[in-house]
Scaffold this active site. Structure first.
Site, short mmCIF file in Angstrom:
data_model
loop_
_atom_site.label_atom_id
_atom_site.label_comp_id
_atom_site.label_asym_id
_atom_site.label_seq_id
_atom_site.Cartn_x
_atom_site.Cartn_y
_atom_site.Cartn_z
N HIS A 79 2.56 36.92 -10.25
CA HIS A 79 3.96 36.75 -10.66
C HIS A 79 3.98 36.61 -12.19
O HIS A 79 4.28 35.54 -12.73
CB HIS A 79 4.54 35.51 -9.98
CG HIS A 79 6.04 35.45 -9.98
ND1 HIS A 79 6.84 36.45 -10.48
CD2 HIS A 79 6.89 34.47 -9.52
CE1 HIS A 79 8.10 36.10 -10.34
NE2 HIS A 79 8.16 34.92 -9.77
N GLN A 93 6.96 35.07 -14.33
CA GLN A 93 7.11 33.63 -14.16
C GLN A 93 6.27 32.87 -15.19
O GLN A 93 6.74 31.92 -15.82
CB GLN A 93 6.70 33.22 -12.74
CG GLN A 93 6.88 31.74 -12.48
CD GLN A 93 8.34 31.33 -12.53
OE1 GLN A 93 9.16 31.87 -11.82
NE2 GLN A 93 8.68 30.37 -13.39
N ASP A 141 3.89 24.62 -6.63
CA ASP A 141 4.69 25.68 -5.99
C ASP A 141 4.72 25.35 -4.50
O ASP A 141 3.98 24.47 -4.02
CB ASP A 141 4.02 27.04 -6.27
CG ASP A 141 4.85 28.24 -5.80
OD1 ASP A 141 6.04 28.06 -5.47
OD2 ASP A 141 4.31 29.35 -5.76
N1 CP Z 1 10.74 31.80 -9.33
C1 CP Z 1 11.22 32.92 -8.75
O1 CP Z 1 10.65 34.01 -8.88
O2 CP Z 1 12.35 32.71 -8.03
P1 CP Z 1 13.07 33.76 -7.08
O3 CP Z 1 12.19 33.92 -5.84
O4 CP Z 1 14.40 33.14 -6.76
O5 CP Z 1 13.20 35.07 -7.79
N1 NVA Z 2 4.58 31.51 -4.28
C1 NVA Z 2 5.97 31.73 -4.03
C2 NVA Z 2 6.70 31.95 -5.31
C3 NVA Z 2 8.19 32.17 -5.17
C4 NVA Z 2 8.86 32.46 -6.48
C5 NVA Z 2 6.14 32.90 -3.10
O1 NVA Z 2 5.45 33.90 -3.26
O2 NVA Z 2 6.96 32.82 -2.18
#
Ligand code: CP
Ligand code: NVA
Length: 306
Positions: free
Chosen positions: A130, A133, A222
């Site tokens: 990600h 982020q 998380d």
């Molecule tokens: N943190 C994040 O990516 O949030 P969303 O899943 O709402 O996009």
């Molecule tokens: N680790 C989480 C992050 C969400 C923004 C997921 O992948 O669901």
């Protein structure tokens, strides 16, 4: 040459710092009504297979603030749902829009999209990474701490996609990262190996959250079950309980430590309500900064990387 952002390894340390600094300037320029419309006449396309609040809205708002447009698609809206190959989708969409963001399960899918697209592709979250982020997280750290130099970061919880991107960042930028994960939920070995063999940062794995937090400037956590792991949620709740970020853990951390969570959060699970709402929490600045770093990223993709 087009530049993609599939993982943070697609950027150099200098480029990451440039994007963060530009994002901070753009945040001020927007407030002064002086933001340059670097996406005027341009369109951002987004394909989302998983749900999203922040990533979707912050990218759309970023495109609009830069004078551009945005087309949001779920997979179901497209012929991907009827098995049109990603390779064909990439080549077609490249004729219509200037940047693509994809959020999906398998990381290979964004790699495939980027391989065939002639425009920049941004990973808006996969099971593996990600990157946007962590750009926002580092911007938030810099705003609060003044600098990323000499940072000591802690990760408490699942060795998941967001943890992987923190590992990449530590390796590329050369800061110290200690991850406390329960046995069986470590980050993927390949992510750790690449960081240790190609990167600069000191990356430590422990089973003890207090060890990770002890010297930390920033403590991130998380959800215990990510999107796609819903059926494991109850089993994970049992395993992860000692990894909750709460007042006891913070009492063993430096008083100036900030707490980050990419959101959405499950209060009472990975983070207590008290810490989430408390003075050390920077989670809403962190969420806001998604917008600013993504504006800087898209501007850089159009102008800076050429
Ligand atoms: N943190 C994040 O990516 O949030 P969303 O899943 O709402 O996009
Ligand atoms: N680790 C989480 C992050 C969400 C923004 C997921 O992948 O669901």
């Amino acid at each position: 040459m087009k530049r993609d952002l599939l993982s943070l390894w697609d950027l150099t340390s200098g480029e990451i710092i440039h994007i963060i600094h530009r994002a901070r300037s753009m945040k001020e320029e927007w407030a002064r009504n002086q933001l340059k419309k670097s996406m005027a006449g341009k369109t951002l396309g987004m394909i989302f297979v998983k749900p999203s609040t922040r990533t979707r809205v912050s990218f759309e708002a970023a495109a609009y603030r830069l004078g551009g447009n945005c087309i949001f698609m779920t997979e179901k809206d497209t012929q991907l749902s009827r098995k049109e190959p990603l390779a064909d989708t990439a080549r077609v969409l490249s004729r219509y829009v200037e940047i693509l963001v994809m959020r999906t399960y398998g990381h290979d899918d964004v790699v495939e999209l980027a391989r065939h697209a002639t425009i920049p592709v941004i990973n808006g979250l996969t099971d593996s990474f990600h990157p946007c982020q962590i750009l926002a997280d580092l911007m938030t750290v810099e705003e609060r701490r003044g600098s990323i130099d000499g940072l000591r970061a802690a990760w408490v919880g699942d060795g998941n996609n967001v943890a992987h991107s923190w590992i990449n960042a530590a390796a590329i930028l050369g800061f110290s990262l200690t991850l406390a994960c329960p046995e069986g939920y470590d980050p993927e070995a390949g992510v750790m190996e690449k960081a240790r063999s190609e990167g600069r940062g000191e990356i430590i794995l422990t089973r003890y959250p207090r060890e990770a937090a002890a010297l930390a400037d920033v403590i991130s956590t998380d959800v215990w079950a990510s999107m796609g792991q819903e059926e494991e949620a109850e089993a994970r709740r049992q395993v992860f309980r000692p990894y909750q970020v709460g007042a006891t853990l913070l009492s063993g951390a430096p008083p100036k430590a900030i707490v980050l969570h990419c959101l959405p959060a499950h209060r009472g699970e990975e983070i207590t309500d008290e810490v989430f709402e408390g003075p050390q929490s920077a989670v809403f600045d962190q969420a806001e900064n998604r917008l600013h770093v993504q504006m800087a990223l898209m501007e850089w993709m159009h102008e800076g990387s050429a």
